[in-house]
Design a protein around this motif. Structure first.
Motif, PDB file in Angstrom:
ATOM      1  N   PRO A 108      40.008  -9.513  60.696  1.00 20.70           N
ATOM      2  CA  PRO A 108      38.976  -9.847  59.707  1.00 20.70           C
ATOM      3  C   PRO A 108      38.007  -8.710  59.406  1.00 20.70           C
ATOM      4  N   TYR A 111      38.332  -7.702  55.894  1.00 20.17           N
ATOM      5  CA  TYR A 111      37.741  -8.588  54.899  1.00 20.17           C
ATOM      6  C   TYR A 111      36.270  -8.267  54.690  1.00 20.17           C
ATOM      7  N   SER A 162      44.191  -4.901  57.007  1.00 13.33           N
ATOM      8  CA  SER A 162      43.414  -6.055  56.551  1.00 13.33           C
ATOM      9  C   SER A 162      42.442  -5.685  55.440  1.00 13.33           C
ATOM     10  N   GLY A 166      42.212  -7.923  52.217  1.00 13.61           N
ATOM     11  CA  GLY A 166      40.942  -8.427  51.702  1.00 13.61           C
ATOM     12  C   GLY A 166      40.688  -8.018  50.262  1.00 13.61           C
ATOM     13  N   ASP A 169      43.251 -10.047  48.058  1.00  9.97           N
ATOM     14  CA  ASP A 169      42.926 -11.474  48.096  1.00  9.97           C
ATOM     15  C   ASP A 169      41.694 -11.768  47.245  1.00  9.97           C
ATOM     16  N   ILE A 286      38.969 -22.789  59.341  1.00 10.46           N
ATOM     17  CA  ILE A 286      39.805 -21.586  59.361  1.00 10.46           C
ATOM     18  C   ILE A 286      40.028 -21.120  60.795  1.00 10.46           C
ATOM     19  N   ASN A 290      43.784 -20.596  62.173  1.00  8.82           N
ATOM     20  CA  ASN A 290      44.216 -19.334  62.771  1.00  8.82           C
ATOM     21  C   ASN A 290      44.500 -19.477  64.261  1.00  8.82           C
ATOM     22  N   GLN A 408      36.245 -16.482  57.579  1.00  8.69           N
ATOM     23  CA  GLN A 408      37.037 -15.411  58.175  1.00  8.69           C
ATOM     24  C   GLN A 408      36.487 -15.003  59.536  1.00  8.69           C
ATOM     25  N   GLY A 411      37.835 -17.432  61.736  1.00  9.49           N
ATOM     26  CA  GLY A 411      39.246 -17.148  61.916  1.00  9.49           C
ATOM     27  C   GLY A 411      39.502 -16.030  62.900  1.00  9.49           C
TER      28      GLY A 411
END
Length: 467
Positions: A108, A111, A162, A166, A169, A286, A290, A408, A411
């Motif tokens: 994360p 993100y 990631s 991110g 997404d 989340i 996860n 996130q 997560g």
């Protein structure tokens, strides 16, 4: 009526051909020369993006949507196979459950970085920049992982990958959300993500277990998918530069210099209790999602003594269940009402989790976890729906971005905490933690204010809630 195909071909007409608008071809498009074409439910306005200059043209909207869908398939494959690779990392690097849990913290990070980079990339390079940089980060990650580096280097590579996830997404979800058929396009994107998430564990498990291939060969597959993703996205968004992005958003006054009122709007989301309730709800949900995806393979192999292949299929089954739930339970939610329906889904999920805990027959456990995934599939869109109904419209974008970011964080933290507990108490704690997280999610859902009536404004509902 003209078709979308005709629209795309219009700038390529032969010099000798004539159309009604040929005499105006060199003039900037105006409302007088713009017209809308309805094709299969999509509305195009060729006058906005068909001009005499090739740089002013856009590729087909359907091509761009299709490219985004393929990108989301790749995203789903990358995210979902992290849990499949956990036991492989433990075996290869000699890690404990606690140490391997750092992979959930690394992912994360991207993100968070992407949340700060996305706007700047759009302003500097437009959507074309997203199409280049997102896959580039994926290529760096998968190339590094395929070389089976030391574990600290792998963690850095995961964080880099990631960032690409991110960026892609956030960018394409926001882009789809601004379309006239936003719900349909969002459904296509999330459906593609779920399809990739279901496919990833199956392919990885088949290669590693049934095919007896080294674990890092899976990253060769992801590298190939990332290279193809780069080609498709660059072709689809090659004309979407920063000039076009600025021109579009200046009309909507989204690029104006921040002033006192805009800053107040940014902080206003934190003054509503609904924002914090939804942030906690997404953190729990989340985190649960996860946690299951990250540790189900380890649990199935150690407690139920299944093969790694069957354990990987259980992970795929969980994601397939989620995709099926989002696809089929939408009409049920619409008919029953989102509040009542979501309570029923969570109660059913608790029942299947109790079955998963009580019965340790591998096939029953796999079916139970798939049905659990089916029940929690609609929870994410239900949370977004509650926010849009309970907050003023001008706060939707900022509030949703905030709660998804908090989700996130959940997560990352909850799967990491689950790994730390498993390291000390044993992986059997997995089933207890998942049950507890589902209970917390249900309690947080019950804490949402009731939705306003159809003839009641959101502002009136907020005043009643605050009172």
């Amino acid at each position: 009526m003209a078709s979308a195909y005709d629209v795309d071909r219009e700038p390529l007409l032969e010099p000798g051909s004539s159309t009604e608008d040929d005499r105006d071809r060199n003039e900037p498009p105006t409302n007088q020369h713009s017209f809308e074409v309805q094709t299969r439910g999509w509305r195009f306005c060729p006058g906005k993006w068909v001009t005499s200059s090739p740089d002013d043209r856009s590729t087909s909207l359907l091509f761009r949507i299709g490219a985004s869908m393929f990108s989301f398939v790749v995203l789903g494959m990358m995210v979902s196979t992290l849990g499949v690779m956990v036991p492989q990392f433990e075996e290869h690097y000699g890690l404990t459950d606690l140490h391997v849990s750092f992979v959930f913290l690394a992912w994360p990070v991207g993100y968070v970085v992407a949340a700060f980079l996305n706007g700047a990339i759009h302003l500097k390079f437009g959507q074309r920049g997203i199409a280049v940089l997102g896959p580039l980060f994926h290529i760096i990650f998968t190339t590094t992982a395929a070389l089976h580096p030391p574990f600290p280097v792998l963690l850095v590579a995961l964080a880099v990958g990631s960032i690409g996830t991110g960026i892609l997404d956030g960018s394409y979800c926001a882009w789809a959300g601004g379309m006239e058929n936003a719900n349909i396009v969002q459904g296509f994107l999330h459906g593609s993500y779920s399809a990739g998430a279901a496919l990833g564990p199956f392919l990885a498990g088949t290669m590693i277990s049934a095919g007896n291939l080294p674990r890092y060969t899976w990253y060769h597959v992801l590298l190939g998918a990332s290279l193809l993703e780069a080609v498709v996205l660059i072709l689809a968004f090659r004309r979407e530069d920063s000039r076009k992005y600025r021109a579009h958003h200046e009309r909507e006054r989204l690029l104006e210099v921040p002033n006192e009122s805009s800053l107040d709007a940014r902080t206003a989301i934190f003054k509503h209790g609904v924002t914090w309730i939804c942030a906690a709800y997404f953190l729990a949900y989340i985190g649960t999602e996860n946690g299951i995806s990250g540790w189900i393979v380890v649990f199935m192999t150690r407690v139920n003594h299944t093969s790694h292949y069957l354990a990987s299929l259980s992970s795929s089954g969980f994601w397939i269940g989620q995709a099926a739930g989002r696809l089929t339970l939408g009409p049920v939610t619409e008919w029953v009402g989102v509040r009542t329906a979501t309570i029923a889904y969570l109660v059913a999920a608790l029942a299947f989790e109790a079955l998963f805990t009580a019965v340790h027959i591998p096939i029953i456990s796999a079916i139970s976890i798939a049905l659990l995934g089916y029940c929690i599939g609609p929870l994410f869109p239900s949370g977004i729906f509650m926010m849009t109904r309970l907050l003023p419209k001008e706060l939707h974008v900022g509030a949703i971005s905030f709660v998804v970011l908090i989700g996130q964080v959940g997560g990352a933290l909850l799967p990491f905490a689950l790994g730390a507990l498993a390291d000390r108490l044993g992986i059997q704690v997995f089933q207890v933690v998942v049950f507890a997280q589902l209970v917390v999610t249900l309690l947080l859902w019950l804490s949402f204010p009731r939705l306003p009536l159809a003839n009641t404004s959101v502002e009136d509902q907020i005043e009643e809630t605050n009172a």
